[in-house]
Design a protein around this motif. Structure first.
Motif, PDB file in Angstrom:
ATOM      1  N   ILE A 195      56.167  28.529  38.483  1.00  0.00           N
ATOM      2  CA  ILE A 195      55.780  28.669  37.275  1.00  0.00           C
ATOM      3  C   ILE A 195      54.519  29.469  37.067  1.00  0.00           C
ATOM      4  O   ILE A 195      54.151  30.263  36.370  1.00  0.00           O
ATOM      5  N   ALA A 235      53.378  32.833  35.544  1.00  0.00           N
ATOM      6  CA  ALA A 235      52.455  33.064  34.526  1.00  0.00           C
ATOM      7  C   ALA A 235      51.182  33.763  34.984  1.00  0.00           C
ATOM      8  O   ALA A 235      50.902  34.794  34.096  1.00  0.00           O
ATOM      9  N   MET A 277      44.798  28.551  34.347  1.00  0.00           N
ATOM     10  CA  MET A 277      46.132  28.867  35.083  1.00  0.00           C
ATOM     11  C   MET A 277      46.026  29.613  36.405  1.00  0.00           C
ATOM     12  O   MET A 277      46.716  29.204  37.322  1.00  0.00           O
ATOM     13  N   SER A 279      52.278  30.456  26.822  1.00  0.00           N
ATOM     14  CA  SER A 279      51.325  29.772  27.800  1.00  0.00           C
ATOM     15  C   SER A 279      51.320  28.221  27.458  1.00  0.00           C
ATOM     16  O   SER A 279      51.639  27.642  28.452  1.00  0.00           O
ATOM     17  N   ALA A 322      54.569  27.122  29.747  1.00  0.00           N
ATOM     18  CA  ALA A 322      54.191  27.422  31.037  1.00  0.00           C
ATOM     19  C   ALA A 322      53.252  25.920  31.479  1.00  0.00           C
ATOM     20  O   ALA A 322      53.669  25.340  32.741  1.00  0.00           O
TER      21      ALA A 322
END
Length: 145
Positions: free
Chosen positions: A22, A26, A52, A126, A129
């Motif tokens: 994931i 992302a 991230m 976002s 995620a």
């Protein structure tokens, strides 16, 4: 000492692998939007990327090494990114009274129709995620006899 059940290890590895995939999707998605499509991220999107992008090597290395340290190192980043994504999503949805200041008409914006991916705006993607990674990291481990 008792030997760990292989199914327990695979269940933990599966959750960590899912979290890694994931985060990787992302990060690659954000890079694709910025570098290939040429769409500059707004300030809040940049901050979410800061949370991230490091998750990819942290989760990947922890998975590769099997050291179980992913939760320790990744959770602060996931929680910070989720807080930013929730704030950004609230601004986008109009739930928060302030306008999305970084998303201006003259600068980068994530509020236009061109910023929709899979029918969802980027701030929502976002948030999804970060929530998915959080769930993967918090999944309970199996019980050992």
């Amino acid at each position: 000492m008792t030997k760990a059940d292989p199914q327990e290890l695979s269940r933990d590895d599966l959750a960590l692998t899912a979290a890694f995939l994931i985060a990787l999707a992302a990060a690659l998605g954000a890079l694709f939007i910025g570098e290939v499509l040429g769409q500059m991220p707004c300030t809040l999107c940049w901050y979410q990327r800061i949370a991230m992008f490091p998750l990819v090597p942290i989760l990947g290395l922890s998975l590769w090494r099997g050291d179980g340290m992913a939760r320790t190192y990744a959770l602060p980043l996931v929680l910070a990114g989720l807080a930013l994504a929730a704030w950004h999503s609230g601004l986008y949805a109009g739930l928060l009274p302030a306008p999305i200041v970084p998303c201006t008409e003259n600068g980068p914006s994530c509020t236009g129709e061109a910023q929709m991916i899979l029918g969802l705006p980027i701030p929502y993607l976002s948030a999804v995620a970060f929530v998915a990674i959080l769930v993967c990291l918090l999944l309970p481990k199996g019980h050992r006899p």
